[in-house]
Design a protein around this motif. Structure first.
Motif, PDB file in Angstrom:
ATOM      1  N   ILE A 175       0.896  -1.259  -0.062  1.00 50.24           N
ATOM      2  CA  ILE A 175       0.172  -0.137   0.067  1.00 50.24           C
ATOM      3  C   ILE A 175       0.884   1.265  -0.060  1.00 50.24           C
ATOM      4  CG2 ILE A 175      -2.050  -1.366   1.079  1.00 50.24           C
ATOM      5  CD1 ILE A 175      -1.209   0.297   3.731  1.00 50.24           C
ATOM      6  N   ASN A 176       2.202   1.011  -0.079  1.00 48.24           N
ATOM      7  CA  ASN A 176       2.698   2.306   0.132  1.00 48.24           C
ATOM      8  C   ASN A 176       2.805   3.389  -0.948  1.00 48.24           C
ATOM      9  OD1 ASN A 176       4.682  -0.321   1.258  1.00 48.24           O
ATOM     10  ND2 ASN A 176       4.761   1.541   2.641  1.00 48.24           N
ATOM     11  N   TYR A 177       2.173   3.177  -2.170  1.00 54.62           N
ATOM     12  CA  TYR A 177       2.293   3.996  -3.220  1.00 54.62           C
ATOM     13  C   TYR A 177       1.110   5.061  -2.905  1.00 54.62           C
ATOM     14  CZ  TYR A 177      -1.345   1.236  -5.344  1.00 54.62           C
ATOM     15  OH  TYR A 177      -2.464   0.552  -5.517  1.00 54.62           O
ATOM     16  N   TRP A 178       0.076   4.587  -2.064  1.00 51.59           N
ATOM     17  CA  TRP A 178      -0.919   5.603  -1.830  1.00 51.59           C
ATOM     18  C   TRP A 178      -1.040   5.780  -0.362  1.00 51.59           C
ATOM     19  CZ3 TRP A 178      -4.843   3.700   1.550  1.00 51.59           C
ATOM     20  CH2 TRP A 178      -4.949   2.230   1.652  1.00 51.59           C
ATOM     21  N   CYS A 179      -0.189   4.937   0.464  1.00 51.78           N
ATOM     22  CA  CYS A 179      -0.446   5.349   2.097  1.00 51.78           C
ATOM     23  C   CYS A 179       1.068   5.664   2.358  1.00 51.78           C
ATOM     24  CB  CYS A 179      -0.899   3.939   2.586  1.00 51.78           C
ATOM     25  SG  CYS A 179      -1.021   4.174   4.448  1.00 51.78           S
ATOM     26  N   ASN A 233     -10.074 -25.116   3.280  1.00 45.32           N
ATOM     27  CA  ASN A 233     -10.775 -23.639   4.046  1.00 45.32           C
ATOM     28  C   ASN A 233      -9.559 -22.925   4.577  1.00 45.32           C
ATOM     29  OD1 ASN A 233     -13.064 -25.268   3.440  1.00 45.32           O
ATOM     30  ND2 ASN A 233     -14.007 -24.279   5.072  1.00 45.32           N
ATOM     31  N   ALA A 234      -8.208 -23.138   4.012  1.00 45.65           N
ATOM     32  CA  ALA A 234      -7.085 -22.455   4.390  1.00 45.65           C
ATOM     33  C   ALA A 234      -6.300 -21.727   3.264  1.00 45.65           C
ATOM     34  CB  ALA A 234      -6.388 -23.075   5.397  1.00 45.65           C
ATOM     35  N   ILE A 235      -5.925 -20.628   3.238  1.00 45.15           N
ATOM     36  CA  ILE A 235      -5.085 -20.169   2.199  1.00 45.15           C
ATOM     37  C   ILE A 235      -3.480 -20.069   2.553  1.00 45.15           C
ATOM     38  CG2 ILE A 235      -6.807 -18.426   1.410  1.00 45.15           C
ATOM     39  CD1 ILE A 235      -5.376 -16.097   2.947  1.00 45.15           C
ATOM     40  N   GLU A 236      -2.758 -20.212   1.505  1.00 47.60           N
ATOM     41  CA  GLU A 236      -1.120 -20.125   1.742  1.00 47.60           C
ATOM     42  C   GLU A 236      -0.827 -18.692   1.831  1.00 47.60           C
ATOM     43  OE1 GLU A 236       2.068 -20.181   2.675  1.00 47.60           O
ATOM     44  OE2 GLU A 236       1.265 -22.061   2.740  1.00 47.60           O
ATOM     45  N   THR A 237      -0.314 -17.808   2.758  1.00 52.36           N
ATOM     46  CA  THR A 237      -0.225 -16.591   2.735  1.00 52.36           C
ATOM     47  C   THR A 237       0.921 -16.152   2.053  1.00 52.36           C
ATOM     48  OG1 THR A 237       0.548 -16.581   5.020  1.00 52.36           O
ATOM     49  CG2 THR A 237      -1.770 -15.948   4.799  1.00 52.36           C
ATOM     50  N   GLY A 238       1.580 -17.216   1.876  1.00 51.87           N
ATOM     51  CA  GLY A 238       2.989 -16.856   1.036  1.00 51.87           C
ATOM     52  C   GLY A 238       2.569 -16.681  -0.358  1.00 51.87           C
ATOM     53  N   ASP A 239       1.440 -17.014  -0.839  1.00 56.50           N
ATOM     54  CA  ASP A 239       0.901 -16.809  -2.230  1.00 56.50           C
ATOM     55  C   ASP A 239       0.489 -15.448  -2.094  1.00 56.50           C
ATOM     56  OD1 ASP A 239       1.486 -19.542  -2.783  1.00 56.50           O
ATOM     57  OD2 ASP A 239      -0.606 -20.349  -2.692  1.00 56.50           O
ATOM     58  N   ILE A 240       0.181 -14.534  -1.143  1.00 58.08           N
ATOM     59  CA  ILE A 240      -0.371 -13.313  -1.327  1.00 58.08           C
ATOM     60  C   ILE A 240       0.762 -12.332  -1.315  1.00 58.08           C
ATOM     61  CG2 ILE A 240      -1.591 -11.525  -0.043  1.00 58.08           C
ATOM     62  CD1 ILE A 240      -3.276 -13.721   0.916  1.00 58.08           C
ATOM     63  N   ASP A 241       0.755 -11.777  -2.813  1.00 59.51           N
ATOM     64  CA  ASP A 241       1.936 -10.785  -3.036  1.00 59.51           C
ATOM     65  C   ASP A 241       1.664  -9.468  -2.593  1.00 59.51           C
ATOM     66  OD1 ASP A 241       0.296  -9.623  -5.100  1.00 59.51           O
ATOM     67  OD2 ASP A 241       1.415 -10.905  -6.782  1.00 59.51           O
ATOM     68  N   ALA A 242       2.383  -8.344  -2.898  1.00 61.89           N
ATOM     69  CA  ALA A 242       2.033  -7.105  -2.583  1.00 61.89           C
ATOM     70  C   ALA A 242       0.715  -6.563  -2.979  1.00 61.89           C
ATOM     71  CB  ALA A 242       3.297  -6.240  -2.862  1.00 61.89           C
ATOM     72  N   GLY A 243       0.645  -6.926  -4.289  1.00 57.72           N
ATOM     73  CA  GLY A 243      -0.707  -6.386  -5.071  1.00 57.72           C
ATOM     74  C   GLY A 243      -1.886  -7.054  -4.511  1.00 57.72           C
ATOM     75  N   ASP A 244      -1.917  -8.484  -4.003  1.00 54.86           N
ATOM     76  CA  ASP A 244      -3.085  -9.088  -3.316  1.00 54.86           C
ATOM     77  C   ASP A 244      -3.306  -8.447  -2.080  1.00 54.86           C
ATOM     78  OD1 ASP A 244      -3.539 -11.143  -5.237  1.00 54.86           O
ATOM     79  OD2 ASP A 244      -1.650 -12.115  -4.598  1.00 54.86           O
ATOM     80  N   ALA A 245      -2.207  -7.792  -1.369  1.00 56.37           N
ATOM     81  CA  ALA A 245      -2.305  -7.346   0.155  1.00 56.37           C
ATOM     82  C   ALA A 245      -2.878  -6.019  -0.153  1.00 56.37           C
ATOM     83  CB  ALA A 245      -0.895  -7.605   0.742  1.00 56.37           C
ATOM     84  N   ASP A 246      -2.505  -5.217  -1.293  1.00 53.46           N
ATOM     85  CA  ASP A 246      -2.886  -3.918  -1.413  1.00 53.46           C
ATOM     86  C   ASP A 246      -4.641  -4.078  -1.607  1.00 53.46           C
ATOM     87  OD1 ASP A 246      -3.280  -1.294  -2.082  1.00 53.46           O
ATOM     88  OD2 ASP A 246      -2.494  -1.808  -4.449  1.00 53.46           O
ATOM     89  N   ILE A 258      -6.710  -6.226  -0.766  1.00 56.94           N
ATOM     90  CA  ILE A 258      -7.479  -6.507   0.244  1.00 56.94           C
ATOM     91  C   ILE A 258      -7.721  -5.449   1.126  1.00 56.94           C
ATOM     92  CG2 ILE A 258      -7.285  -7.926   2.390  1.00 56.94           C
ATOM     93  CD1 ILE A 258      -6.025 -10.156   0.967  1.00 56.94           C
ATOM     94  N   VAL A 259      -6.651  -4.626   1.529  1.00 58.01           N
ATOM     95  CA  VAL A 259      -6.787  -3.316   2.268  1.00 58.01           C
ATOM     96  C   VAL A 259      -7.681  -2.289   1.541  1.00 58.01           C
ATOM     97  CG1 VAL A 259      -5.403  -1.670   3.129  1.00 58.01           C
ATOM     98  CG2 VAL A 259      -4.579  -3.742   3.447  1.00 58.01           C
ATOM     99  N   GLN A 260      -7.675  -2.130   0.333  1.00 59.54           N
ATOM    100  CA  GLN A 260      -8.385  -1.163  -0.250  1.00 59.54           C
ATOM    101  C   GLN A 260      -9.712  -1.754  -0.104  1.00 59.54           C
ATOM    102  OE1 GLN A 260      -7.415   0.969  -3.757  1.00 59.54           O
ATOM    103  NE2 GLN A 260      -5.267  -0.062  -3.857  1.00 59.54           N
ATOM    104  N   PHE A 261     -10.182  -3.153  -0.466  1.00 56.29           N
ATOM    105  CA  PHE A 261     -11.587  -3.683  -0.469  1.00 56.29           C
ATOM    106  C   PHE A 261     -11.857  -3.359   1.055  1.00 56.29           C
ATOM    107  CE2 PHE A 261     -10.844  -6.561  -4.146  1.00 56.29           C
ATOM    108  CZ  PHE A 261     -11.946  -5.802  -5.086  1.00 56.29           C
ATOM    109  N   ALA A 262     -11.111  -3.278   2.125  1.00 53.91           N
ATOM    110  CA  ALA A 262     -11.459  -3.214   3.510  1.00 53.91           C
ATOM    111  C   ALA A 262     -11.832  -1.873   3.731  1.00 53.91           C
ATOM    112  CB  ALA A 262     -10.236  -3.678   4.322  1.00 53.91           C
ATOM    113  N   LEU A 263     -11.145  -0.770   3.096  1.00 50.32           N
ATOM    114  CA  LEU A 263     -11.283   0.526   3.320  1.00 50.32           C
ATOM    115  C   LEU A 263     -12.490   1.100   2.736  1.00 50.32           C
ATOM    116  CD1 LEU A 263      -7.611   1.588   3.944  1.00 50.32           C
ATOM    117  CD2 LEU A 263      -9.460   1.201   5.687  1.00 50.32           C
ATOM    118  N   PHE A 264     -12.400   0.782   1.307  1.00 47.76           N
ATOM    119  CA  PHE A 264     -13.210   1.704   0.396  1.00 47.76           C
ATOM    120  C   PHE A 264     -14.496   0.671  -0.148  1.00 47.76           C
ATOM    121  CE2 PHE A 264      -8.662   3.144  -0.153  1.00 47.76           C
ATOM    122  CZ  PHE A 264      -8.906   4.181   0.670  1.00 47.76           C
ATOM    123  N   GLY A 265     -14.476  -0.478  -0.204  1.00 52.23           N
ATOM    124  CA  GLY A 265     -15.530  -1.639  -0.855  1.00 52.23           C
ATOM    125  C   GLY A 265     -15.082  -1.656  -2.066  1.00 52.23           C
ATOM    126  N   GLU A 266     -13.982  -1.217  -2.617  1.00 52.05           N
ATOM    127  CA  GLU A 266     -13.256  -1.419  -4.180  1.00 52.05           C
ATOM    128  C   GLU A 266     -12.121  -0.988  -4.267  1.00 52.05           C
ATOM    129  OE1 GLU A 266     -15.353   1.187  -6.630  1.00 52.05           O
ATOM    130  OE2 GLU A 266     -15.122   3.004  -5.270  1.00 52.05           O
TER     131      GLU A 266
END
Length: 125
Positions: A33-37, A98-111, A113-121
Motif C-alpha cells: 500500500i506504500n504508493y498510496w499510503c 478452507n485455508a489459504i497459503e499466505t505466501g501466495d499473497i503478494d504485495a498487489g493482493d495485500a493492497d 485486500i486493504v483497499q476493499f477493506a477501507l473503500f469497498g473497491e
C-alpha cells in the motif's frame, strides 16, 4: 445466433489465523500500500510487537493518504470484509481445506485486500 452463457455463483469459506492476518498486513505495510499510503499509525497501545500485529488482535490502524490529508481507520471487521470482497471480485489465491497459503499473497493482493477493506473497491492502482 450468439452462444449462450451460463453463470455459476460459487461460495467459498476461508479460515484465517491470526498469523495469516499478520502475514497479509506485513505484506501490505511493507510494499503493498506504500504508493498510496504514506504512514500507518497504531491506534492506542501496541497489541503485538509491530503495527502489522494490530489488526489480528482486534486493534486498529490509521492509514494516511500519500497525497492529501485523508486518513482511514482499518479494523479487524473491515479487514475480514476486505478478504470477503477480494474473493467475491474474482481475485484469489489457492484455498485448500478452507485455508489459504499466505505466501501466495503478494504485495498487489495485500493492497487489494486493504483497499476493499477501507473503500469497498480498489480505488488506487
Amino acid at each position: 445466433m450468439s452462444e449462450k452463457k451460463f453463470t455459476v455463483r460459487a461460495q467459498i469459506e476461508v479460515n484465517l489465523s491470526q498469523q495469516d492476518i499478520d502475514n497479509i498486513m506485513v505484506t501490505a505495510l511493507e510494499g503493498g500500500i506504500n504508493y498510496w499510503c504514506r504512514k500507518a499509525k497504531v491506534v492506542g497501545e501496541y497489541l503485538g510487537e509491530a503495527a502489522s500485529d494490530q489488526i489480528s488482535r482486534g486493534g486498529s490502524l490509521t492509514l494516511y493518504d500519500a497525497e492529501s490529508s485523508d486518513k482511514w481507520e482499518l479494523t479487524l471487521e473491515k479487514f475480514l470484509n476486505g478478504v470477503k470482497l477480494y474473493f467475491e471480485q474474482g481475485c484469489h489465491v489457492q484455498v485448500e481445506d478452507n485455508a489459504i497459503e499466505t505466501g501466495d499473497i503478494d504485495a498487489g493482493d495485500a493492497d487489494c485486500i486493504v483497499q476493499f477493506a477501507l473503500f469497498g473497491e480498489v480505488v488506487f492502482g
